[in-house]
Design a protein around this motif. Structure first.
Motif: not given
Length: 224
Positions: A117-142
């Motif tokens: 878990i890396v953060a929490y939303d407005a309802l207090g539910f976890p935001v996980t690393k796996s979900e964050v990675n789904r919306y990241c753009h690794p090709a851009a950083s590389w």
């Protein structure tokens, strides 16, 4: 190189949209835990410290989503809200949280580490690393990292070439060869180091934007 990095940042800022996050088909009612059943009532909300951001809370129901995640239907005194959570592990996390609440309350860090878990939303539910990675753009950083490295290495090669022009009409001395090798070696090291720093910076920025996007997309919306 600077232009490429600016363009990538522009693309990162433009590709976060909640449209696909909110495009889903709701499945059947889900029992998140036998301890609460199909409905979380005000007493259970207080017992398990849930939905603290909702005033005049009356009840909450969880519906599965095709492809993973859930839609949360929240009933308040005067309104009904809906919030979507596209983390495919969200039901399992909530079940784990409720089933082991007394244990987790004493050591929340272990729970957060287990589910990354890396953060929490407005309802207090976890935001996980796996979900964050789904919306990241690794090709851009590389891409920016490699581009930065190649740019600096290319500059060092160009510098070595300029140094070599002096030897067009004269043989290269050992000292000049050492000088060229040093310039090339330093340029390569600086290029790799700069590429790593640029990639890390863009990756961190991308992750923060992804977290902000997820939090915004999960905001409860009034449906009645």
């Amino acid at each position: 190189m600077v232009g490429v990095i600016v363009l990538v940042f522009f693309l990162l800022n433009c590709t976060y949209t909640a449209k696909h996050y909110l495009a889903y088909e709701r499945a059947e009612l889900t029992v998140v835990s036998q301890r609460v059943g199909e409905t979380i009532d005000p007493q259970e909300r207080k017992q398990f410290n849930l939905f603290q951001g909702i005033n005049d809370f009356k009840a909450a129901h969880f519906y599965g989503i095709e492809g993973g995640g859930c839609e949360i239907e929240i009933l308040a005194a005067q309104q009904k809200f809906a919030a979507v959570n596209r983390d495919e592990n969200t039901i399992m996390m909530l079940r784990d949280y409720i089933d082991r609440y007394e244990e987790i309350k004493e050591s929340k860090e272990r729970f957060e580490k287990k589910w990354e878990i890396v953060a929490y939303d407005a309802l207090g539910f976890p935001v996980t690393k796996s979900e964050v990675n789904r919306y990241c753009h690794p090709a851009a950083s590389w891409g920016c990292g490699i581009g930065s490295a190649l740019f600096i290495i290319g500059c060092s090669v160009f510098a070595v070439t300029l140094l070599g022009l002096r030897t067009l009409f004269e043989p290269t001395t050992p000292a000049e060869e050492r000088e060229q090798n040093i310039v090339l070696a330093v340029g390569t090291i600086l290029g790799i180091a700069t590429g790593a720093v640029v990639r890390t910076a863009i990756k961190s920025s991308d992750e923060l934007k992804s977290i902000a996007f997820i939090k915004e997309a999960r905001e409860p919306r009034v449906v009645e």
